[in-house]
Scaffold this motif. Structure first.
Motif, short mmCIF file in Angstrom:
data_model
loop_
_atom_site.label_atom_id
_atom_site.label_comp_id
_atom_site.label_asym_id
_atom_site.label_seq_id
_atom_site.Cartn_x
_atom_site.Cartn_y
_atom_site.Cartn_z
N ASP A 101 -2.47 9.65 -0.33
CA ASP A 101 -1.83 9.03 0.95
C ASP A 101 -2.86 9.36 2.17
OD1 ASP A 101 -2.07 11.93 0.73
OD2 ASP A 101 0.06 12.21 1.28
N ALA A 102 -4.17 9.29 1.87
CA ALA A 102 -5.20 9.34 2.88
C ALA A 102 -5.24 8.10 3.67
CB ALA A 102 -6.62 9.63 2.33
N TYR A 103 -5.18 8.44 4.92
CA TYR A 103 -5.16 7.06 5.88
C TYR A 103 -6.45 7.42 7.01
CZ TYR A 103 -2.55 9.67 9.07
OH TYR A 103 -1.69 10.50 9.92
N ASP A 104 -6.66 6.41 7.70
CA ASP A 104 -7.58 6.44 8.92
C ASP A 104 -8.89 6.97 8.57
OD1 ASP A 104 -8.60 6.00 11.41
OD2 ASP A 104 -7.41 7.71 12.64
N ILE A 105 -9.57 6.73 7.48
CA ILE A 105 -10.78 7.12 6.91
C ILE A 105 -11.71 6.78 7.87
CG2 ILE A 105 -12.36 7.15 4.94
CD1 ILE A 105 -9.52 7.95 4.34
N ARG A 106 -12.65 7.70 8.20
CA ARG A 106 -13.84 7.58 9.29
C ARG A 106 -15.36 8.28 8.68
NH1 ARG A 106 -11.14 8.55 15.20
NH2 ARG A 106 -9.34 6.97 14.90
N LEU A 107 -16.47 7.79 9.24
CA LEU A 107 -17.59 8.42 9.24
C LEU A 107 -18.02 9.07 10.47
CD1 LEU A 107 -19.82 5.74 7.74
CD2 LEU A 107 -18.85 7.80 6.58
N VAL A 108 -17.65 10.27 10.62
CA VAL A 108 -17.57 11.23 12.01
C VAL A 108 -19.09 11.76 11.90
CG1 VAL A 108 -16.75 13.18 13.17
CG2 VAL A 108 -15.26 11.79 11.60
N PRO A 109 -19.62 11.44 13.25
CA PRO A 109 -21.10 11.90 13.23
C PRO A 109 -21.10 13.30 13.54
CG PRO A 109 -20.51 10.19 14.95
CD PRO A 109 -19.31 10.43 14.20
N VAL A 110 -22.24 14.04 12.88
CA VAL A 110 -22.42 15.42 13.10
C VAL A 110 -23.72 15.68 13.83
CG1 VAL A 110 -22.54 17.68 11.85
CG2 VAL A 110 -20.77 15.85 11.15
N GLN A 111 -23.78 16.55 14.84
CA GLN A 111 -25.08 16.84 15.43
C GLN A 111 -25.97 17.67 14.29
OE1 GLN A 111 -26.11 16.12 18.48
NE2 GLN A 111 -23.99 15.15 18.99
N THR A 112 -27.25 17.38 14.60
CA THR A 112 -28.10 18.01 13.61
C THR A 112 -29.26 18.44 14.55
OG1 THR A 112 -29.35 15.86 13.28
CG2 THR A 112 -27.95 16.37 11.66
N GLU A 113 -30.08 19.46 14.03
CA GLU A 113 -31.36 19.94 14.66
C GLU A 113 -32.45 19.08 14.75
OE1 GLU A 113 -30.35 22.49 12.05
OE2 GLU A 113 -28.53 23.19 13.58
N ARG A 114 -32.64 18.23 13.69
CA ARG A 114 -33.74 17.11 13.42
C ARG A 114 -33.53 15.79 14.13
NH1 ARG A 114 -35.47 17.01 7.45
NH2 ARG A 114 -37.11 15.95 8.37
N PRO A 115 -34.29 15.38 14.75
CA PRO A 115 -34.16 14.13 15.78
C PRO A 115 -34.19 13.01 14.91
CG PRO A 115 -36.18 15.00 16.24
CD PRO A 115 -35.51 16.01 15.41
N ASP A 116 -34.77 13.00 13.61
CA ASP A 116 -34.89 11.76 12.80
C ASP A 116 -34.06 11.77 11.69
OD1 ASP A 116 -35.99 14.06 11.35
OD2 ASP A 116 -37.51 13.00 10.40
N GLU A 117 -32.82 12.35 11.84
CA GLU A 117 -31.99 12.35 10.78
C GLU A 117 -30.41 12.04 11.60
OE1 GLU A 117 -29.60 16.25 8.59
OE2 GLU A 117 -32.06 15.80 8.20
N LEU A 118 -29.59 11.29 10.82
CA LEU A 118 -28.17 10.94 11.07
C LEU A 118 -27.35 11.56 9.89
CD1 LEU A 118 -28.16 7.16 12.22
CD2 LEU A 118 -27.81 9.26 13.74
#
Length: 170
Positions: A101-118
């Protein structure tokens, strides 16, 4: 020969009359008049924090109120694909939700220490548990678009879930 000549004469007379009504109120381009400079409306309570170029949201009975996203991490990430498009890339993620019953699936951005990484978290919302809740795992697919500006300087994209994570490097 006479008809085209008469039509040309009528057309030239009509066009010459446009100069006479150019400044009149019959011309629709004059209905609002020219622009002039006026002082800006300044709210004395405002400290200048709001940007006047960004419109403020208006209340509308058809618009839903913005709510806080209450997503939880899904069980696992099974596949991560980054597909190039003309103006950037599409990140396509397949995963498995804990319940059906999962709904509203998203990719939520997370802060990282490395500037070259998402870094993204695969999250979804679940309704409250009831007697009829099906607890079988369910596959889900979600995608998000990133522009070339978003991807500038990025060397690694990582998507994590509760039990695992997948990443792709350039």
């Amino acid at each position: 020969m006479r008809r085209p000549l008469v039509a040309l004469l009528v057309l030239s007379m009509t066009l010459s009359a446009c100069g006479a009504i150019r400044e009149s109120r019959m011309n629709p381009f004059n209905w609002f008049g020219g622009s002039r400079e006026v002082p800006a409306d300044v709210d004395p309570d405002s400290t200048g924090a709001a940007n006047p170029l960004i419109p403020q949201r208006r209340t509308n009975m058809f618009r839903r109120d913005e709510t806080v996203y209450l997503g939880q991490k899904l069980d696992q990430v099974t596949e991560l694909r980054i597909e190039r498009v003309a103006d950037g890339a599409i990140i396509r993620v397949e995963g498995i939700a804990q319940r059906a019953d999962a709904y509203d699936i998203r990719l939520v951005p997370v802060q990282t220490e490395r500037p070259d990484e998402l870094h993204f978290e695969l999250q979804g919302e679940f309704p409250e548990l009831t007697q009829s809740t099906i607890r079988l795992p369910r596959p889900v697919v979600v995608a998000t678009h990133l522009t070339d500006q978003d991807l500038a300087g990025i060397r690694r994209i990582r998507v994590s879930a509760a039990r695992n994570a997948r990443e792709s490097r350039r």
